[in-house]
Write a protein that holds these residues in place. Structure first.
Motif, PDB file in Angstrom:
ATOM      1  N   GLN A   1      41.989  44.282  38.621  1.00  0.00           N
ATOM      2  CA  GLN A   1      40.909  43.823  37.769  1.00  0.00           C
ATOM      3  C   GLN A   1      40.728  44.781  36.588  1.00  0.00           C
ATOM      4  O   GLN A   1      41.118  45.952  36.659  1.00  0.00           O
ATOM      5  N   PRO A   2      40.130  44.290  35.491  1.00  0.00           N
ATOM      6  CA  PRO A   2      39.841  45.188  34.365  1.00  0.00           C
ATOM      7  C   PRO A   2      38.990  46.380  34.806  1.00  0.00           C
ATOM      8  O   PRO A   2      38.138  46.265  35.691  1.00  0.00           O
ATOM      9  N   ILE A   3      39.235  47.511  34.177  1.00  0.00           N
ATOM     10  CA  ILE A   3      38.532  48.756  34.519  1.00  0.00           C
ATOM     11  C   ILE A   3      37.383  48.954  33.535  1.00  0.00           C
ATOM     12  O   ILE A   3      37.606  49.104  32.337  1.00  0.00           O
ATOM     13  N   HIS A   4      36.158  48.955  34.050  1.00  0.00           N
ATOM     14  CA  HIS A   4      34.991  49.094  33.173  1.00  0.00           C
ATOM     15  C   HIS A   4      34.018  50.175  33.630  1.00  0.00           C
ATOM     16  O   HIS A   4      33.263  50.711  32.833  1.00  0.00           O
TER      17      HIS A   4
ATOM     18  N   TYR B   1      44.713  47.096  31.734  1.00  0.00           N
ATOM     19  CA  TYR B   1      43.445  46.834  32.419  1.00  0.00           C
ATOM     20  C   TYR B   1      42.271  47.537  31.744  1.00  0.00           C
ATOM     21  O   TYR B   1      41.167  47.583  32.279  1.00  0.00           O
ATOM     22  N   ILE B   2      42.512  48.093  30.554  1.00  0.00           N
ATOM     23  CA  ILE B   2      41.498  48.908  29.886  1.00  0.00           C
ATOM     24  C   ILE B   2      41.224  48.359  28.499  1.00  0.00           C
ATOM     25  O   ILE B   2      42.160  48.046  27.750  1.00  0.00           O
TER      26      ILE B   2
ATOM     27  N   ILE C   1      46.035  35.635  24.608  1.00  0.00           N
ATOM     28  CA  ILE C   1      46.439  36.176  25.907  1.00  0.00           C
ATOM     29  C   ILE C   1      45.561  37.383  26.225  1.00  0.00           C
ATOM     30  O   ILE C   1      45.275  38.211  25.353  1.00  0.00           O
ATOM     31  N   SER C   2      45.124  37.496  27.462  1.00  0.00           N
ATOM     32  CA  SER C   2      44.157  38.538  27.831  1.00  0.00           C
ATOM     33  C   SER C   2      44.755  39.937  27.861  1.00  0.00           C
ATOM     34  O   SER C   2      44.030  40.931  27.855  1.00  0.00           O
ATOM     35  N   THR C   3      46.086  40.037  27.912  1.00  0.00           N
ATOM     36  CA  THR C   3      46.753  41.339  27.943  1.00  0.00           C
ATOM     37  C   THR C   3      47.224  41.715  26.540  1.00  0.00           C
ATOM     38  O   THR C   3      47.833  40.904  25.848  1.00  0.00           O
TER      39      THR C   3
END
Length: 314
Positions: free
Chosen positions: A70-73, A93-94, A166-168
Protein backbone atom coordinates in the motif's frame (compact mmCIF):
# COMPACT_ATOMS: atom_id res chain seq x y z
CA UNK A 1 8.96 17.61 19.75
CA UNK A 2 7.15 14.48 18.54
CA UNK A 3 9.29 11.44 17.94
CA UNK A 4 10.04 10.81 14.27
CA UNK A 5 8.33 7.79 12.74
CA UNK A 6 10.55 5.80 10.39
CA UNK A 7 9.99 2.87 8.06
CA UNK A 8 13.00 0.74 7.13
CA UNK A 9 12.71 -1.25 3.89
CA UNK A 10 15.18 -4.10 3.47
CA UNK A 11 16.47 -5.82 0.38
CA UNK A 12 15.49 -9.52 0.72
CA UNK A 13 18.02 -12.32 0.83
CA UNK A 14 16.30 -14.33 -1.91
CA UNK A 15 17.98 -12.17 -4.56
CA UNK A 16 21.14 -14.16 -3.81
CA UNK A 17 21.15 -17.74 -5.25
CA UNK A 18 21.50 -20.48 -2.68
CA UNK A 19 24.97 -22.02 -2.39
CA UNK A 20 25.59 -25.47 -3.81
CA UNK A 21 29.05 -26.89 -4.25
CA UNK A 22 28.77 -30.46 -5.62
CA UNK A 23 30.06 -30.88 -9.14
CA UNK A 24 30.80 -27.22 -9.69
CA UNK A 25 33.78 -25.88 -11.57
CA UNK A 26 36.38 -23.81 -9.76
CA UNK A 27 35.05 -20.55 -11.22
CA UNK A 28 31.45 -21.34 -10.28
CA UNK A 29 32.53 -22.23 -6.76
CA UNK A 30 34.33 -18.90 -6.51
CA UNK A 31 31.19 -17.14 -7.66
CA UNK A 32 29.06 -18.90 -5.06
CA UNK A 33 31.53 -18.13 -2.29
CA UNK A 34 31.42 -14.54 -3.49
CA UNK A 35 27.61 -14.55 -3.23
CA UNK A 36 27.81 -16.05 0.26
CA UNK A 37 30.09 -13.20 1.25
CA UNK A 38 27.79 -10.61 -0.34
CA UNK A 39 24.85 -12.07 1.57
CA UNK A 40 26.78 -11.78 4.82
CA UNK A 41 27.85 -8.18 4.10
CA UNK A 42 24.23 -7.24 3.37
CA UNK A 43 22.98 -8.98 6.52
CA UNK A 44 25.61 -7.24 8.64
CA UNK A 45 24.61 -3.87 7.16
CA UNK A 46 20.92 -4.47 7.93
CA UNK A 47 21.75 -5.44 11.52
CA UNK A 48 24.07 -2.46 11.89
CA UNK A 49 21.45 0.06 10.76
CA UNK A 50 18.75 -1.43 12.97
CA UNK A 51 21.07 -1.43 15.96
CA UNK A 52 21.80 2.28 15.40
CA UNK A 53 18.06 3.01 15.24
CA UNK A 54 17.48 1.26 18.58
CA UNK A 55 19.54 3.98 20.25
CA UNK A 56 17.87 6.96 18.56
CA UNK A 57 14.83 8.99 19.70
CA UNK A 58 12.65 7.59 16.91
CA UNK A 59 9.84 5.10 16.39
CA UNK A 60 10.58 2.65 13.62
CA UNK A 61 9.70 -0.67 12.07
CA UNK A 62 11.45 -2.78 9.46
CA UNK A 63 9.91 -4.64 6.54
CA UNK A 64 11.20 -6.49 3.51
CA UNK A 65 10.65 -4.32 0.46
CA UNK A 66 8.47 -7.00 -1.17
CA UNK A 67 6.03 -6.81 1.76
CA UNK A 68 4.98 -3.28 0.85
CA UNK A 69 1.56 -3.38 -0.79
CA UNK A 70 0.00 0.00 0.00
CA UNK A 71 1.08 3.64 -0.39
CA UNK A 72 3.28 4.88 2.46
CA UNK A 73 1.84 7.92 4.22
CA UNK A 74 2.11 7.50 7.99
CA UNK A 75 5.87 7.97 8.48
CA UNK A 76 8.32 10.89 8.52
CA UNK A 77 11.17 9.09 6.74
CA UNK A 78 11.71 5.93 4.71
CA UNK A 79 15.14 4.30 4.96
CA UNK A 80 16.01 1.73 2.31
CA UNK A 81 18.82 -0.73 2.98
CA UNK A 82 20.11 -2.44 -0.16
CA UNK A 83 20.96 -0.44 -3.25
CA UNK A 84 19.34 1.71 -5.89
CA UNK A 85 16.92 -1.11 -6.72
CA UNK A 86 15.50 -1.07 -3.19
CA UNK A 87 15.12 2.71 -3.27
CA UNK A 88 13.50 2.45 -6.71
CA UNK A 89 11.04 -0.15 -5.43
CA UNK A 90 10.14 2.05 -2.47
CA UNK A 91 9.60 5.09 -4.69
CA UNK A 92 6.52 3.47 -6.25
CA UNK A 93 4.72 3.67 -2.90
CA UNK A 94 5.76 7.18 -1.88
CA UNK A 95 4.37 10.57 -2.87
CA UNK A 96 6.06 13.92 -2.31
CA UNK A 97 5.28 14.05 1.42
CA UNK A 98 7.76 11.42 2.68
CA UNK A 99 11.54 11.75 2.13
CA UNK A 100 13.79 8.77 1.46
CA UNK A 101 17.30 7.93 2.63
CA UNK A 102 19.06 5.16 0.74
CA UNK A 103 21.70 3.05 2.48
CA UNK A 104 24.00 1.13 0.16
CA UNK A 105 24.46 -2.11 2.08
CA UNK A 106 27.25 -3.50 -0.10
CA UNK A 107 29.07 -0.76 -2.00
CA UNK A 108 31.55 -1.60 -4.72
CA UNK A 109 35.17 -1.63 -3.55
CA UNK A 110 37.56 -0.48 -6.31
CA UNK A 111 40.34 -2.78 -5.14
CA UNK A 112 38.02 -5.80 -5.42
CA UNK A 113 37.01 -4.90 -8.95
CA UNK A 114 40.69 -4.83 -9.91
CA UNK A 115 41.49 -8.06 -8.07
CA UNK A 116 38.46 -10.25 -8.87
CA UNK A 117 36.82 -9.01 -12.08
CA UNK A 118 38.12 -12.03 -14.04
CA UNK A 119 36.60 -14.45 -11.52
CA UNK A 120 33.16 -12.92 -10.87
CA UNK A 121 31.27 -9.65 -11.12
CA UNK A 122 32.91 -7.50 -8.47
CA UNK A 123 30.95 -4.38 -9.41
CA UNK A 124 28.21 -5.00 -6.88
CA UNK A 125 26.37 -1.74 -6.32
CA UNK A 126 27.15 1.84 -7.24
CA UNK A 127 24.35 3.15 -5.04
CA UNK A 128 24.03 6.23 -7.22
CA UNK A 129 21.07 7.56 -5.22
CA UNK A 130 22.15 6.19 -1.83
CA UNK A 131 23.62 8.86 0.45
CA UNK A 132 24.66 6.47 3.22
CA UNK A 133 26.71 3.35 3.89
CA UNK A 134 27.47 1.75 7.24
CA UNK A 135 30.42 4.15 7.47
CA UNK A 136 28.30 7.31 7.64
CA UNK A 137 24.75 6.12 8.35
CA UNK A 138 24.62 7.33 11.95
CA UNK A 139 26.02 10.77 11.08
CA UNK A 140 23.54 11.29 8.24
CA UNK A 141 20.65 9.99 10.34
CA UNK A 142 21.52 12.43 13.14
CA UNK A 143 21.65 15.27 10.62
CA UNK A 144 18.18 14.35 9.37
CA UNK A 145 16.68 13.98 12.83
CA UNK A 146 18.09 17.36 13.87
CA UNK A 147 17.02 19.04 10.58
CA UNK A 148 20.57 19.94 9.58
CA UNK A 149 20.15 18.63 6.04
CA UNK A 150 17.26 18.65 3.57
CA UNK A 151 16.24 16.25 0.81
CA UNK A 152 16.44 17.08 -2.88
CA UNK A 153 13.46 16.98 -5.22
CA UNK A 154 13.88 14.39 -7.97
CA UNK A 155 11.61 14.68 -10.99
CA UNK A 156 9.41 11.71 -11.90
CA UNK A 157 7.40 10.76 -14.99
CA UNK A 158 3.62 10.84 -15.12
CA UNK A 159 2.01 8.42 -17.60
CA UNK A 160 -1.58 8.49 -18.76
CA UNK A 161 -3.37 6.08 -21.10
CA UNK A 162 -6.47 7.46 -22.80
CA UNK A 163 -6.63 10.28 -20.22
CA UNK A 164 -6.43 7.84 -17.26
CA UNK A 165 -3.29 8.56 -15.21
CA UNK A 166 -1.37 5.48 -14.06
CA UNK A 167 -0.98 5.53 -10.28
CA UNK A 168 2.72 4.60 -10.41
CA UNK A 169 5.27 7.26 -11.34
CA UNK A 170 8.62 6.43 -12.93
CA UNK A 171 11.74 7.56 -11.09
CA UNK A 172 14.21 6.30 -13.72
CA UNK A 173 12.52 5.73 -17.05
CA UNK A 174 9.74 4.17 -19.07
CA UNK A 175 9.97 2.00 -22.17
CA UNK A 176 7.04 1.58 -24.53
CA UNK A 177 7.52 -1.44 -26.77
CA UNK A 178 6.01 -4.60 -28.17
CA UNK A 179 5.90 -7.50 -25.65
CA UNK A 180 8.23 -9.41 -27.99
CA UNK A 181 11.48 -7.44 -28.31
CA UNK A 182 12.07 -8.82 -31.83
CA UNK A 183 8.76 -7.43 -33.10
CA UNK A 184 8.55 -4.02 -34.71
CA UNK A 185 6.85 -1.24 -32.72
CA UNK A 186 4.69 1.25 -34.63
CA UNK A 187 3.65 4.50 -33.05
CA UNK A 188 3.51 8.25 -33.61
CA UNK A 189 4.25 11.09 -31.22
CA UNK A 190 4.35 14.85 -30.91
CA UNK A 191 5.51 17.31 -28.26
CA UNK A 192 2.73 19.51 -26.91
CA UNK A 193 3.45 22.82 -25.21
CA UNK A 194 1.75 25.39 -22.98
CA UNK A 195 3.41 28.27 -24.80
CA UNK A 196 3.98 27.32 -28.45
CA UNK A 197 2.46 25.16 -31.21
CA UNK A 198 2.90 21.39 -31.13
CA UNK A 199 5.95 19.86 -32.75
CA UNK A 200 5.53 18.04 -36.06
CA UNK A 201 3.91 14.61 -35.76
CA UNK A 202 6.57 11.89 -35.97
CA UNK A 203 5.60 8.43 -37.20
CA UNK A 204 7.99 5.70 -36.11
CA UNK A 205 8.76 2.10 -36.91
CA UNK A 206 11.36 1.06 -34.37
CA UNK A 207 12.14 -1.04 -31.30
CA UNK A 208 10.12 1.27 -29.08
CA UNK A 209 10.29 4.57 -27.23
CA UNK A 210 12.25 5.32 -24.06
CA UNK A 211 11.73 8.36 -21.83
CA UNK A 212 13.96 9.02 -18.82
CA UNK A 213 14.24 11.43 -15.94
CA UNK A 214 17.50 13.11 -14.97
CA UNK A 215 18.01 10.37 -12.36
CA UNK A 216 17.58 7.70 -15.03
CA UNK A 217 19.67 9.40 -17.70
CA UNK A 218 22.82 7.59 -16.54
CA UNK A 219 21.19 4.15 -16.93
CA UNK A 220 19.71 2.65 -20.13
CA UNK A 221 19.34 6.05 -21.77
CA UNK A 222 23.08 6.72 -21.54
CA UNK A 223 23.91 3.20 -22.75
CA UNK A 224 21.73 3.80 -25.82
CA UNK A 225 23.60 6.99 -26.71
CA UNK A 226 21.66 9.54 -24.68
CA UNK A 227 23.08 12.37 -22.61
CA UNK A 228 23.71 12.55 -18.86
CA UNK A 229 21.72 15.30 -17.15
CA UNK A 230 22.11 17.32 -13.95
CA UNK A 231 20.40 15.23 -11.27
CA UNK A 232 18.00 18.05 -10.33
CA UNK A 233 17.00 18.86 -13.89
CA UNK A 234 13.25 19.10 -14.38
CA UNK A 235 13.45 17.99 -18.01
CA UNK A 236 12.76 14.55 -19.40
CA UNK A 237 14.82 12.99 -22.17
CA UNK A 238 13.31 10.79 -24.88
CA UNK A 239 14.80 8.53 -27.54
CA UNK A 240 13.28 6.34 -30.24
CA UNK A 241 15.06 2.98 -30.07
CA UNK A 242 16.62 1.70 -33.31
CA UNK A 243 14.38 3.63 -35.72
CA UNK A 244 13.93 2.39 -39.28
CA UNK A 245 14.12 4.78 -42.27
CA UNK A 246 14.91 7.97 -40.39
CA UNK A 247 14.55 10.37 -43.28
CA UNK A 248 13.71 13.98 -42.55
CA UNK A 249 12.52 13.14 -39.02
CA UNK A 250 15.95 12.01 -37.79
CA UNK A 251 16.47 15.12 -35.67
CA UNK A 252 13.18 14.46 -33.86
CA UNK A 253 14.04 10.93 -32.72
CA UNK A 254 15.96 12.14 -29.66
CA UNK A 255 15.21 15.18 -27.57
CA UNK A 256 13.97 16.73 -24.34
CA UNK A 257 10.60 17.53 -22.78
CA UNK A 258 10.62 20.51 -20.43
CA UNK A 259 8.17 20.97 -17.52
CA UNK A 260 5.80 23.07 -19.65
CA UNK A 261 5.65 20.40 -22.34
CA UNK A 262 4.27 16.89 -22.65
CA UNK A 263 4.53 14.08 -25.17
CA UNK A 264 1.46 12.54 -26.75
CA UNK A 265 2.04 9.18 -28.41
CA UNK A 266 -0.41 6.93 -30.22
CA UNK A 267 0.23 3.19 -30.35
CA UNK A 268 -0.42 1.37 -33.64
CA UNK A 269 0.32 -2.28 -32.82
CA UNK A 270 -2.12 -4.93 -31.64
CA UNK A 271 -0.15 -5.30 -28.39
CA UNK A 272 2.21 -3.11 -26.41
CA UNK A 273 3.58 -2.67 -22.90
CA UNK A 274 4.67 0.36 -20.94
CA UNK A 275 7.55 -0.79 -18.74
CA UNK A 276 7.94 1.51 -15.73
CA UNK A 277 11.40 1.52 -14.12
CA UNK A 278 12.54 -1.66 -15.83
CA UNK A 279 10.26 -4.60 -15.06
CA UNK A 280 9.04 -3.26 -11.70
CA UNK A 281 5.66 -2.16 -13.07
CA UNK A 282 4.06 -2.65 -16.47
CA UNK A 283 0.89 -1.51 -18.20
CA UNK A 284 -0.61 -2.99 -21.37
CA UNK A 285 -1.64 -0.86 -24.34
CA UNK A 286 -3.39 -1.74 -27.58
CA UNK A 287 -3.89 -0.38 -31.06
CA UNK A 288 -5.16 3.20 -31.02
CA UNK A 289 -4.37 3.92 -27.38
CA UNK A 290 -3.17 7.44 -26.65
CA UNK A 291 -0.29 7.72 -24.17
CA UNK A 292 0.47 11.01 -22.40
CA UNK A 293 3.94 11.48 -20.87
CA UNK A 294 5.09 14.45 -18.79
CA UNK A 295 7.01 15.49 -15.69
CA UNK A 296 3.78 16.60 -14.01
CA UNK A 297 4.16 14.01 -11.26
CA UNK A 298 4.82 14.39 -7.54
CA UNK A 299 8.55 14.74 -6.97
CA UNK A 300 10.44 12.21 -4.87
CA UNK A 301 12.29 13.76 -1.94
CA UNK A 302 15.64 11.99 -1.61
CA UNK A 303 18.69 12.65 0.56
CA UNK A 304 21.37 12.50 -2.12
CA UNK A 305 25.12 11.83 -1.88
CA UNK A 306 27.21 15.00 -2.20
CA UNK A 307 29.01 13.55 -5.23
CA UNK A 308 25.70 13.29 -7.09
CA UNK A 309 24.33 16.68 -6.06
CA UNK A 310 27.34 18.46 -7.52
CA UNK A 311 27.56 16.63 -10.87
CA UNK A 312 26.95 19.28 -13.51
CA UNK A 313 25.94 16.98 -16.39
CA UNK A 314 25.89 18.12 -19.98
Amino acid sequence: MARRRLLVLLKPFDVYPASQSDGLSRITSLQLRHLDNRRKVHKDAMNFCQNILRHKPVEWKALLRNDIRQPIHDVDLVITVGGDGTLLHASHYIDDSVPVLGVNSDPTRPEEVFRHSNEYDATRSTGYLCAATVDNFEQILDNIIEDRISPSDLRRISIGVNSQVISTYALNDILIAHPCPATLSRFSFKIKSDYQPCSPLVSSRSSGLRVSTAAGATAAMLSAGGFPMPILSQDLQYMVREPIALGAASSLMHGFINPRQSMEATWFCKEGIIYIDGTHVRCSVKNGDRIEISSKAPVLKVFLPHRVQHVSGL
